[in-house]
Design a protein around this motif. Structure first.
Motif, PDB file in Angstrom:
ATOM      1  N   GLU A  78       0.816  -1.215   0.000  1.00 29.81           N
ATOM      2  CA  GLU A  78       0.000   0.000   0.000  1.00 29.81           C
ATOM      3  C   GLU A  78       0.854   1.271   0.000  1.00 29.81           C
ATOM      4  N   ASN A  79       2.167   1.126   0.263  1.00 25.95           N
ATOM      5  CA  ASN A  79       3.076   2.276   0.244  1.00 25.95           C
ATOM      6  C   ASN A  79       3.626   2.581  -1.148  1.00 25.95           C
ATOM      7  N   ILE A  80       3.286   1.747  -2.138  1.00 27.57           N
ATOM      8  CA  ILE A  80       3.799   1.927  -3.494  1.00 27.57           C
ATOM      9  C   ILE A  80       2.606   2.150  -4.414  1.00 27.57           C
ATOM     10  N   VAL A  81       2.608   3.269  -5.117  1.00 28.75           N
ATOM     11  CA  VAL A  81       1.452   3.603  -5.955  1.00 28.75           C
ATOM     12  C   VAL A  81       1.877   3.879  -7.400  1.00 28.75           C
ATOM     13  N   LEU A  82       0.959   3.576  -8.295  1.00 33.51           N
ATOM     14  CA  LEU A  82       1.141   3.902  -9.706  1.00 33.51           C
ATOM     15  C   LEU A  82       0.820   5.380  -9.868  1.00 33.51           C
ATOM     16  N   GLN A  83       1.807   6.145 -10.295  1.00 29.44           N
ATOM     17  CA  GLN A  83       1.631   7.585 -10.427  1.00 29.44           C
ATOM     18  C   GLN A  83       1.177   7.971 -11.828  1.00 29.44           C
ATOM     19  N   ASP A  84       1.588   7.196 -12.842  1.00 26.93           N
ATOM     20  CA  ASP A  84       1.242   7.544 -14.217  1.00 26.93           C
ATOM     21  C   ASP A  84       1.322   6.296 -15.085  1.00 26.93           C
ATOM     22  N   SER A  85       0.453   6.212 -16.068  1.00 25.96           N
ATOM     23  CA  SER A  85       0.441   5.109 -17.033  1.00 25.96           C
ATOM     24  C   SER A  85      -0.253   5.643 -18.280  1.00 25.96           C
ATOM     25  N   HIS A  86       0.514   5.798 -19.371  1.00 21.46           N
ATOM     26  CA  HIS A  86      -0.057   6.431 -20.560  1.00 21.46           C
ATOM     27  C   HIS A  86       0.695   6.047 -21.834  1.00 21.46           C
ATOM     28  N   PRO A  87       0.027   6.187 -22.996  1.00 20.63           N
ATOM     29  CA  PRO A  87       0.728   5.984 -24.265  1.00 20.63           C
ATOM     30  C   PRO A  87       1.630   7.187 -24.535  1.00 20.63           C
ATOM     31  N   ASP A  88       2.687   6.949 -25.297  1.00 20.19           N
ATOM     32  CA  ASP A  88       3.628   8.022 -25.607  1.00 20.19           C
ATOM     33  C   ASP A  88       4.229   7.759 -26.982  1.00 20.19           C
ATOM     34  N   GLN A  89       5.036   8.679 -27.435  1.00 24.38           N
ATOM     35  CA  GLN A  89       5.701   8.535 -28.724  1.00 24.38           C
ATOM     36  C   GLN A  89       7.204   8.664 -28.535  1.00 24.38           C
ATOM     37  N   SER A  90       7.956   7.866 -29.290  1.00 22.36           N
ATOM     38  CA  SER A  90       9.415   7.900 -29.172  1.00 22.36           C
ATOM     39  C   SER A  90       9.973   9.235 -29.628  1.00 22.36           C
ATOM     40  N   ASP A  91       9.420   9.761 -30.709  1.00 20.43           N
ATOM     41  CA  ASP A  91       9.865  11.042 -31.250  1.00 20.43           C
ATOM     42  C   ASP A  91       8.653  11.938 -31.484  1.00 20.43           C
ATOM     43  N   PRO A  92       8.766  13.231 -31.151  1.00 19.89           N
ATOM     44  CA  PRO A  92       7.647  14.141 -31.397  1.00 19.89           C
ATOM     45  C   PRO A  92       7.210  14.079 -32.867  1.00 19.89           C
ATOM     46  N   GLY A  93       5.914  14.057 -33.076  1.00 16.15           N
ATOM     47  CA  GLY A  93       5.380  13.998 -34.431  1.00 16.15           C
ATOM     48  C   GLY A  93       5.159  12.591 -34.942  1.00 16.15           C
ATOM     49  N   ASP A  94       5.748  11.595 -34.275  1.00 11.53           N
ATOM     50  CA  ASP A  94       5.547  10.192 -34.669  1.00 11.53           C
ATOM     51  C   ASP A  94       4.252   9.669 -34.055  1.00 11.53           C
ATOM     52  N   PRO A  95       3.740   8.549 -34.573  1.00 11.73           N
ATOM     53  CA  PRO A  95       2.565   7.937 -33.945  1.00 11.73           C
ATOM     54  C   PRO A  95       2.912   7.439 -32.538  1.00 11.73           C
ATOM     55  N   LEU A  96       1.891   7.257 -31.718  1.00 14.59           N
ATOM     56  CA  LEU A  96       2.101   6.685 -30.390  1.00 14.59           C
ATOM     57  C   LEU A  96       2.659   5.277 -30.554  1.00 14.59           C
ATOM     58  N   ASP A  97       3.805   4.996 -29.920  1.00 17.85           N
ATOM     59  CA  ASP A  97       4.456   3.706 -30.137  1.00 17.85           C
ATOM     60  C   ASP A  97       5.038   3.087 -28.874  1.00 17.85           C
ATOM     61  N   ASN A  98       4.708   3.634 -27.694  1.00 17.76           N
ATOM     62  CA  ASN A  98       5.163   3.001 -26.460  1.00 17.76           C
ATOM     63  C   ASN A  98       4.225   3.347 -25.313  1.00 17.76           C
ATOM     64  N   TRP A  99       4.317   2.549 -24.244  1.00 17.45           N
ATOM     65  CA  TRP A  99       3.512   2.785 -23.042  1.00 17.45           C
ATOM     66  C   TRP A  99       4.452   3.059 -21.890  1.00 17.45           C
ATOM     67  N   VAL A 100       4.253   4.167 -21.209  1.00 20.34           N
ATOM     68  CA  VAL A 100       5.114   4.599 -20.114  1.00 20.34           C
ATOM     69  C   VAL A 100       4.373   4.450 -18.787  1.00 20.34           C
ATOM     70  N   ALA A 101       5.081   3.946 -17.784  1.00 22.27           N
ATOM     71  CA  ALA A 101       4.509   3.820 -16.441  1.00 22.27           C
ATOM     72  C   ALA A 101       5.489   4.386 -15.422  1.00 22.27           C
ATOM     73  N   VAL A 102       4.937   5.021 -14.388  1.00 21.98           N
ATOM     74  CA  VAL A 102       5.740   5.593 -13.303  1.00 21.98           C
ATOM     75  C   VAL A 102       5.095   5.179 -11.977  1.00 21.98           C
ATOM     76  N   ALA A 103       5.918   4.695 -11.048  1.00 20.40           N
ATOM     77  CA  ALA A 103       5.437   4.331  -9.709  1.00 20.40           C
ATOM     78  C   ALA A 103       6.361   4.948  -8.665  1.00 20.40           C
ATOM     79  N   VAL A 104       5.794   5.264  -7.516  1.00 16.40           N
ATOM     80  CA  VAL A 104       6.555   5.878  -6.426  1.00 16.40           C
ATOM     81  C   VAL A 104       6.164   5.253  -5.099  1.00 16.40           C
ATOM     82  N   GLU A 105       7.070   5.359  -4.138  1.00 17.01           N
ATOM     83  CA  GLU A 105       6.767   4.981  -2.762  1.00 17.01           C
ATOM     84  C   GLU A 105       6.166   6.202  -2.075  1.00 17.01           C
TER      85      GLU A 105
END
Length: 124
Positions: A78-105
């Motif tokens: 319960e001390n570790i939470v998912l802070q962000d989870s979203h699609p992203d792009q490797s290079d600006p202007g390119d199609p969305l091609d990866n999924w990024v996740a961030v977690a913190v204590e």
């Protein structure tokens, strides 16, 4: 779907929805756009470092169609939470091609834990 509002049965409503969806795809079935969907994962190191960021990347020519994230481990999960989870792009202007996740204590957790990002990739 506007034509579904005047449907006189469930079948007519389904057909109206299907027709509207096909029109939105230029008359092509959705299967023509979403071929060879596969899941790609990327997992962080198993330690107590916070924050953690991981990205699951689709191969060249693929586009992201979905994704998510998962946290495993820790002595007090319960001390570790998912802070962000979203699609992203490797290079600006390119199609969305990866999924990024961030977690913190949110509170110190000395146990080891991992963060995994999941990307659903389809041929572009």
């Amino acid at each position: 779907v506007p034509s579904a509002a005047t449907a006189d049965s469930a079948t007519t409503a389904t057909n109206a929805t299907t027709a509207a969806n096909a029109a939105n795809l230029g008359g092509e079935p959705a299967g023509d756009y979403l071929n060879d969907i596969r899941m790609v994962t990327e997992t962080s190191a198993s330690d107590s470092t916070s924050p953690k960021t991981v990205a699951a990347n689709c191969a060249s020519g693929e586009q992201i169609v979905g994704g998510g994230a998962d946290i495993e481990g820790g002595t007090a999960p319960e001390n570790i939470v998912l802070q962000d989870s979203h699609p992203d792009q490797s290079d600006p202007g390119d199609p969305l091609d990866n999924w990024v996740a961030v977690a913190v204590e949110t509170d110190l957790d000395t146990g080891n834990w991992t963060l995994t990002a999941y990307a659903l990739c389809a041929d572009g």
